[in-house]
Design a protein around this motif. Structure first.
Motif, PDB file in Angstrom:
ATOM      1  N   UNK A 394     -14.960  -8.740 -38.255  1.00 41.31           N
ATOM      2  CA  UNK A 394     -15.460  -8.076 -39.462  1.00 41.31           C
ATOM      3  C   UNK A 394     -16.566  -7.079 -39.118  1.00 41.31           C
ATOM      4  N   UNK A 395     -17.568  -7.539 -38.406  1.00 40.52           N
ATOM      5  CA  UNK A 395     -18.695  -6.654 -38.072  1.00 40.52           C
ATOM      6  C   UNK A 395     -18.261  -5.555 -37.105  1.00 40.52           C
ATOM      7  N   UNK A 396     -17.389  -5.902 -36.173  1.00 40.25           N
ATOM      8  CA  UNK A 396     -16.911  -4.904 -35.223  1.00 40.25           C
ATOM      9  C   UNK A 396     -16.214  -3.748 -35.939  1.00 40.25           C
ATOM     10  N   UNK A 397     -15.542  -4.061 -37.050  1.00 43.49           N
ATOM     11  CA  UNK A 397     -14.742  -3.053 -37.752  1.00 43.49           C
ATOM     12  C   UNK A 397     -15.567  -2.070 -38.576  1.00 43.49           C
ATOM     13  N   UNK A 398     -16.835  -2.338 -38.802  1.00 45.21           N
ATOM     14  CA  UNK A 398     -17.629  -1.465 -39.674  1.00 45.21           C
ATOM     15  C   UNK A 398     -17.613  -0.027 -39.146  1.00 45.21           C
ATOM     16  N   UNK A 399     -17.108   0.885 -39.978  1.00 38.89           N
ATOM     17  CA  UNK A 399     -17.039   2.291 -39.608  1.00 38.89           C
ATOM     18  C   UNK A 399     -15.926   2.643 -38.652  1.00 38.89           C
ATOM     19  N   UNK A 400     -15.134   1.645 -38.216  1.00 38.34           N
ATOM     20  CA  UNK A 400     -14.100   1.903 -37.220  1.00 38.34           C
ATOM     21  C   UNK A 400     -12.693   1.555 -37.714  1.00 38.34           C
ATOM     22  N   UNK A 401     -12.585   0.369 -38.348  1.00 35.83           N
ATOM     23  CA  UNK A 401     -11.267  -0.125 -38.724  1.00 35.83           C
ATOM     24  C   UNK A 401     -11.408  -0.995 -39.962  1.00 35.83           C
ATOM     25  N   UNK A 402     -10.301  -1.587 -40.391  1.00 36.53           N
ATOM     26  CA  UNK A 402     -10.319  -2.486 -41.537  1.00 36.53           C
ATOM     27  C   UNK A 402      -9.991  -3.901 -41.071  1.00 36.53           C
ATOM     28  N   UNK A 403     -10.875  -4.837 -41.401  1.00 34.79           N
ATOM     29  CA  UNK A 403     -10.628  -6.244 -41.087  1.00 34.79           C
ATOM     30  C   UNK A 403      -9.678  -6.791 -42.143  1.00 34.79           C
ATOM     31  N   UNK A 404      -8.413  -6.754 -41.848  1.00 30.73           N
ATOM     32  CA  UNK A 404      -7.368  -6.997 -42.841  1.00 30.73           C
ATOM     33  C   UNK A 404      -7.384  -8.425 -43.379  1.00 30.73           C
ATOM     34  N   UNK A 405      -7.871  -9.375 -42.578  1.00 27.18           N
ATOM     35  CA  UNK A 405      -7.866 -10.789 -42.994  1.00 27.18           C
ATOM     36  C   UNK A 405      -9.206 -11.230 -43.564  1.00 27.18           C
ATOM     37  N   UNK A 406     -10.115 -10.294 -43.829  1.00 23.26           N
ATOM     38  CA  UNK A 406     -11.416 -10.682 -44.372  1.00 23.26           C
ATOM     39  C   UNK A 406     -11.223 -11.503 -45.644  1.00 23.26           C
ATOM     40  N   UNK A 407     -11.914 -12.641 -45.707  1.00 19.41           N
ATOM     41  CA  UNK A 407     -11.614 -13.620 -46.743  1.00 19.41           C
ATOM     42  C   UNK A 407     -12.288 -13.363 -48.084  1.00 19.41           C
ATOM     43  N   UNK A 408     -13.384 -12.618 -48.114  1.00 14.62           N
ATOM     44  CA  UNK A 408     -14.203 -12.543 -49.322  1.00 14.62           C
ATOM     45  C   UNK A 408     -13.479 -11.944 -50.535  1.00 14.62           C
ATOM     46  N   UNK A 409     -12.814 -10.785 -50.426  1.00 18.52           N
ATOM     47  CA  UNK A 409     -12.247 -10.165 -51.633  1.00 18.52           C
ATOM     48  C   UNK A 409     -11.179 -10.992 -52.338  1.00 18.52           C
ATOM     49  N   UNK A 410     -10.517 -11.883 -51.618  1.00 16.20           N
ATOM     50  CA  UNK A 410      -9.416 -12.639 -52.227  1.00 16.20           C
ATOM     51  C   UNK A 410      -9.846 -13.975 -52.815  1.00 16.20           C
ATOM     52  N   UNK A 411     -11.098 -14.400 -52.584  1.00 16.36           N
ATOM     53  CA  UNK A 411     -11.501 -15.744 -53.011  1.00 16.36           C
ATOM     54  C   UNK A 411     -11.938 -15.817 -54.470  1.00 16.36           C
TER      55      UNK A 411
END
Length: 479
Positions: A394-411
Motif C-alpha cells: 500500500x505505502x509503496x504504491x503511493x504516487x506510483x501504482x494502485x494497491x488493488x487489494x487494499x481492504x479499506x474501501x470495501x469494508x
C-alpha cells in the motif's frame, strides 16, 4: 468516581523539574524516527488511503468516494490534512508521534491519578506498551481513542463535577477516533460511580451482576450478529501479550515483566489492592476479554470488527500498571524494568530494520513498472504475531501504482468507500480477502494485474497474473 490524591502533592518531580516532560517526550518519540520508515502494519494502508482521498478530491479516482462518519475517522483526517500540507513521509511521522504522546501521557496521567503520585517508575512499562502489539498492528484509530480515554478517566477519577465536565469533550474527540475505547470507558465510569455509592460488602454483588451482564451481552450479540470467539483469548487476560510483538524472542520480555509484576504485588498489601475499585475494574476487563467475542460483524459493515480482545488487553495492561504504581517498588524492580525495556526496544530496532529492507526491495520492484498499474502482494508472514508484510504494498504504491487489494474501501468501516467497480481497488470485501489469502481467481476486467511474490531463494519477483488463475500466496518470515 474513585478516591485519589493530587499527583502534584504526593509525588516529587525529578531534579530537572518541569523540563522532565519535554525531555521524556523526546525519548518516547525516538522509535518514531530511528528507522527510514515507520513499520506499523495498517499504517501503510491508512497513508495510502490519505493519498486516495487526494485523488478523489481532484476527480482522479472514479468509483471511489469519501463519506461522512462520526467514528473511526479522526486518525485518517489527521493523516489526510498532514499529507496535503507536508507529504506522505512527514504526515506519518507527525500523526503517529502525536498519537504516541497522547497515549503515553494519557496513560501516565491515569496511572498517576489513580495511584496518588506521579508514577515515573512505571514509564518504562508504559513506553513498552505504547510501542507494543496494537501500535505495530497499526490500529491507530483505536490507539488514539484509548489514549484520549485515559485522559478522560484521569479527569473523572476524583468525581469532581468540573473535571467530569472537562472530560466530556475529550470523550467526544475519542469517539471520532474509535468507539470501542469510549464504550469501555463509559462502562468503567458507570461501575465506579455505582461502587462509590455502595458499601464495600456490596461490591461483590455489583461485580457478579457485571459478569452476568457480559454473559447476556455475549448471547444477545451472538444472536443478532455474526461473531467469533476463540479460546486463545484467555492468553490476553494479563495485558502482557502487548509486548510480545513479532516473534518468540519477545517472550523473554513477557516473562521478565511477569516476574517483576509478581514481585511488586508481593511487596504490597495484597488485600488493599485486590479489594480496590480499580482491581475490580481490571478483573472485569480481563473477564470481558475472555468472555466477549473477538470479532463482530456490525450492521452496515462488510467486514468484521476483529481483534477485540487483543486491542482491549492494552487497556487492561494500563489498569494493571495503575495497580502496580500504588504498590511498593524496590530498587530491583526499577532496574529490572529498565533492563526489560532496553531488551524490548533493541528487539524492535532490529526487527523494524529487517522489515524496512523488505520494503526497500518491494519499492525497487514496483519502480520498474509503468505508472498507475494495479499491483497486489502474495507475501504473508502468518508465523508472526503482527501483520508486518500484508500492507507494505500500500505505502509503496503511493504516487506510483494502485494497491488493488487494499481492504479499506470495501469494508464500509472507513471514510474512503468503493461506490462501484473501478480500476483502482477491488470493490468487495470478499474479493479483497481472497486476494490476501491467495484464492482469488483473476478476471479479465482485472488485467493488467501484477503481483509481488518471492521465489524459493527468497528473491522478490514481479509476476503478471493471467485470467482464470488463482493469485496464490507465499508464506515467509524475514526475521
Amino acid at each position: 468516581m474513585g478516591r485519589s490524591q493530587t499527583p502534584g502533592r504526593t509525588g516529587r518531580l525529578p531534579a530537572l523539574g518541569r523540563m522532565i516532560y519535554p525531555l521524556v517526550s523526546v525519548l518516547l518519540l525516538i522509535p518514531c524516527f530511528w528507522q527510514s520508515r515507520l513499520q506499523a502494519g495498517d499504517l501503510s494502508s491508512h497513508i495510502y488511503n490519505a493519498w486516495l482521498a487526494q485523488l478523489i478530491a481532484a476527480g482522479q479516482a472514479p468509483g471511489l468516494t469519501i463519506v461522512r462518519q462520526t467514528t473511526n475517522v479522526l486518525f485518517d483526517l489527521m493523516l489526510s490534512g498532514l499529507f496535503a500540507a507536508a507529504g506522505a513521509e512527514a504526515a506519518q511521522r507527525i500523526a503517529v508521534s502525536l498519537a504516541v504522546l497522547i497515549f503515553a501521557w494519557g496513560a501516565f496521567a491515569f496511572v498517576s491519578t489513580v495511584s496518588g503520585r506521579r508514577a515515573w517508575h512505571m514509564l518504562p512499562v508504559i513506553a513498552m506498551l505504547a510501542y507494543g502489539w496494537v501500535f505495530h498492528m497499526g490500529f491507530f484509530s483505536f490507539y488514539l481513542s484509548l489514549g484520549l480515554c485515559f485522559w478522560a478517566m484521569a479527569l473523572c477519577w476524583a468525581g469532581k463535577p468540573r473535571r467530569i465536565a472537562a472530560a466530556v469533550p475529550v470523550l467526544a474527540v475519542a469517539w471520532l477516533a474509535h468507539a470501542l475505547p469510549v464504550a469501555w470507558t463509559l462502562i468503567v465510569l458507570l461501575y465506579l460511580w455505582l461502587a462509590g455509592r455502595m458499601k464495600p460488602r456490596a461490591h461483590l454483588l455489583l461485580a457478579m451482576g457485571s459478569v452476568l451482564a457480559m454473559l447476556f451481552l455475549c448471547v444477545a450479540v451472538g444472536t443478532w450478529m455474526f461473531t467469533r470467539w476463540f479460546s486463545a483469548q484467555v492468553s490476553k487476560v494479563t495485558g502482557l501479550d502487548q509486548v510480545a510483538v513479532f516473534d518468540d524472542k519477545y517472550w523473554v520480555v513477557v516473562i521478565g515483566l511477569l516476574v517483576i509484576w509478581i514481585g511488586q504485588f508481593r511487596e504490597s498489601e495484597i488485600r488493599s489492592l485486590i479489594t480496590s475499585p480499580l482491581a475490580q475494574v481490571s478483573l472485569l476487563t480481563a473477564l470481558g476479554i475472555f468472555i466477549l467475542p473477538n470479532a463482530v460483524l456490525l450492521p452496515g459493515y462488510q467486514h468484521v470488527l476483529a481483534f477485540i480482545s487483543e486491542r482491549m488487553s492494552l487497556a487492561l495492561a494500563i489498569c494493571i500498571c495503575a495497580l502496580l504504581a500504588a504498590a511498593r517498588a524496590r530498587p530491583w524492580h526499577r532496574y529490572a524494568t529498565a533492563l526489560a525495556a532496553a531488551v524490548f526496544f533493541a528487539f524492535l530496532y532490529r526487527d523494524e530494520a529487517v522489515f524496512n529492507s523488505v520494503e526497500d526491495r518491494i519499492s525497487r520492484l514496483v519502480s520498474q513498472l509503468p505508472a498507475n498499474q494495479r499491483v497486489i502482494s502474495a507475501i504473508g508472514a502468518p508465523d508472526l504475531r503482527v501483520n508486518a508484510l500484508g500492507h507494505m504494498i500500500d505505502r509503496v504504491c503511493i504516487g506510483k501504482c494502485y494497491s488493488y487489494a487494499n481492504y479499506e474501501p470495501s469494508t464500509g468501516q472507513f471514510r474512503i468507500r468503493a461506490a462501484a467497480d473501478n480500476s483502482i481497488v477491488i470493490s468487495t470485501s470478499v474479493s479483497t480477502w481472497e486476494m490476501q489469502i491467495g484464492s482469488y481467481v483473476t478476471k479479465e476486467r482485472d488485467l493488467p494485474l501484477y503481483e509481488v511474490n518471492i521465489d524459493s531463494n527468497h528473491r522478490l519477483v514481479m509476476l503478471s497474473l493471467l485470467p482464470g488463475v488463482p493469485s496464490g500466496a507465499t508464506h515467509w518470515n524475514p526475521l
